[in-house]
Each structure stands twice: as C-alpha cells, then as structure tokens.
Enzyme design. Structure first.
Site, PDB file in Angstrom:
ATOM      1  N   HIS A   1       1.171  -1.131  -0.355  1.00 28.18           N
ATOM      2  CA  HIS A   1      -0.045  -0.163   0.482  1.00 28.18           C
ATOM      3  C   HIS A   1       1.066   1.403   0.077  1.00 28.18           C
ATOM      4  CE1 HIS A   1      -3.939   1.991   0.805  1.00 28.18           C
ATOM      5  NE2 HIS A   1      -3.385   3.083   1.676  1.00 28.18           N
TER       6      HIS A   1
ATOM      7  N   GLU B   1       8.230   1.540  -3.006  1.00 29.56           N
ATOM      8  CA  GLU B   1       7.732   0.243  -3.092  1.00 29.56           C
ATOM      9  C   GLU B   1       8.793  -1.111  -3.279  1.00 29.56           C
ATOM     10  OE1 GLU B   1       3.747   0.543  -4.643  1.00 29.56           O
ATOM     11  OE2 GLU B   1       3.928   1.870  -4.952  1.00 29.56           O
TER      12      GLU B   1
HETATM   13  C1  GRF Z   1       1.299   0.409  -6.125  1.00 34.29           C
HETATM   14  O1  GRF Z   1       1.384   1.978  -6.080  1.00 34.29           O
HETATM   15  C2  GRF Z   1       0.565  -0.234  -5.784  1.00 34.29           C
HETATM   16  O2  GRF Z   1       1.023   0.271  -3.960  1.00 34.29           O
HETATM   17  C3  GRF Z   1      -0.947   0.262  -5.237  1.00 34.29           C
HETATM   18  O3  GRF Z   1      -1.070   0.318  -6.231  1.00 34.29           O
HETATM   19  C4  GRF Z   1       0.067   0.317  -7.207  1.00 34.29           C
HETATM   20  C5  GRF Z   1       0.325  -0.498  -8.368  1.00 34.29           C
HETATM   21  O4  GRF Z   1       1.325  -0.250  -8.941  1.00 34.29           O
HETATM   22  N1  GRF Z   1      -1.498  -0.962  -4.511  1.00 34.29           N
HETATM   23  P1  GRF Z   1       2.601  -0.981  -9.847  1.00 34.29           P
HETATM   24  O5  GRF Z   1       1.042  -2.190 -11.242  1.00 34.29           O
HETATM   25  O6  GRF Z   1       2.951  -2.118  -9.182  1.00 34.29           O
HETATM   26  O7  GRF Z   1       2.808  -0.336 -11.135  1.00 34.29           O
END
Ligand code: GRF
Length: 204
Positions: free
Chosen positions: A109, A174
């Site tokens: 998240h 992330e």
């Molecule tokens: C990311 O920001 C994640 O945290 C959220 O949705 C986005 C997904 O991005 N849950 P991706 O498809 O991994 O590029």
C-alpha cells in the site's frame, strides 16, 4: 523455495520488482503464476516475458464476487502457490477469501499505514501536510489496509509535490520494500503475533 502467486490488475511495476528479485541466485521464493482480473494489462506481458504462467480471471465474467473468487481460488490452487502477493490488484476480496489465506496473503500500500487507507492515498497525504510518507507491505485481513505490518519505507514529502510526484517517489520505495518483505517471509522470519509481526534475526 516458497511458491508465490502474484495477483495484478495493471502495469505491474511491483510485479517486475518481484520477478527481478526472484531471478537472483539463492532467492528463497519463486513466482509460479501471475493472475490478472483485467485482460491485456502490461503486468501479463511482464510475466510472459519472464516465462511465468499467466491467467486472466475477469471479474466481469462472473455474476457475483463469490463465483469470481471461486475461480480465482482454482487458478491459485492449480499453481501450487503457498503465498499470494497482491501487486496493484484492484478488487476488494471477501472476508471468506481473506480468512482462507490468513497470514499467507500480502499487499503493498502506498502510504505509511495506518495513515491514509483506501484510495486517493497521495492526495490524503498532501492534504494532511505530512512531511514524510512511504509504503507498507502487510498481511491482508478483512478490514481494509489494516493487517499486520511486515515492512515499511519512508520517503520525504517535498514542498512542491503534487500527487503524481509523490506517487513516483513512493513507487521507487515500493520496488525495494516488496522484494525485501518477500525475502523475509520466504526465509520464514516473519512471525505474526496478534496484529503485529516480529521479524526474527537471520541466522549467521
Ligand atoms: C502501487 O502503488 C501499489 O502500492 C498500489 O497500486 C500500485 C500498483 O502499481 N497498491 P504497479 O501495478 O505495481 O505498477
């Protein structure tokens, strides 16, 4: 090797980060399937390029959430996955599904939970005027964005950030945080106690 299913709905940049780390020598997890609820998304291309089995379980083809999830369970079950990673998966899962995968279902998240749950996360952060934000990898429980936290990484919020600029900075975090959390889980070092996790020290 921990067998992992990754559920996606879109571009799949977090999926890519997981694919890349799983390709490293001695990484203790492997992605056995990538399942999308949306056809033709870029995440599926990324998986195919990496030689990973893919399938689409399109929620629009099912009359209700239950029958959609039954098919999802079949796809996950067929793959032999022991852990499910949500990576930009844009469907709310029912309590039944979540409870069936308790402590084996993980999400990322783009905020420092428990702050800024739900959607429009970066707008919420900017509105609140926080000076740091970040990302959280957590186990999924029935309450949205509320499960035991496995890993977090902070990023600064800059004075002239808009939601897109903040999102981009957090996305980079992330891509470090999710692989690291997967490593901890696959090494068997994440112990859930109540609504918290304890990370056990690596053996030398
Ligand atoms: C990311 O920001 C994640 O945290 C959220 O949705 C986005 C997904 O991005 N849950 P991706 O498809 O991994 O590029």
């Amino acid at each position: 090797m921990l067998k992992v299913a990754v559920l996606v709905s879109g571009r799949g940049s977090n999926l890519q980060a997981l694919i890349d780390v799983c390709a490293k020598d001695d990484f203790p997890a492997e992605i056995v399937t990538v399942i999308s609820n949306v056809p033709d998304v870029f995440a599926l291309e990324r998986a195919a390029k990496a030689g990973i089995a893919t399938s689409v379980v399109n929620h629009k083809n099912y009359p209700d959430r239950q029958s959609f999830e039954t098919e999802l369970q079949v796809a996950i079950g067929d793959s032999g996955a022991e852990l499910v990673c949500l990576a930009g998966f844009m469907r709310i899962l029912t309590d039944g599904f979540v409870n069936q995968w308790r402590d084996r279902l993980v999400n990322i998240h783009p905020s420092l939970l428990p702050s800024f749950k739900g959607v429009h996360v970066h707008e919420q952060a900017l509105e609140a005027g926080v000076k740091v934000s970040g990302c959280t990898v957590h186990f999924v429980v029935p309450d949205l964005d509320s499960g035991p936290i496995i890993a977090q990484e902070t990023v600064p919020v800059l004075q002239d950030d808009d939601a897109d600029a903040l999102a981009a900075r957090i996305l980079e975090a992330e891509h470090r945080c999710y692989p690291e959390a997967l490593r901890l889980i696959a090494e068997g070092r994440v112990v859930v106690t109540g609504n918290k996790t304890v990370i056990q020290t690596a053996l030398a």
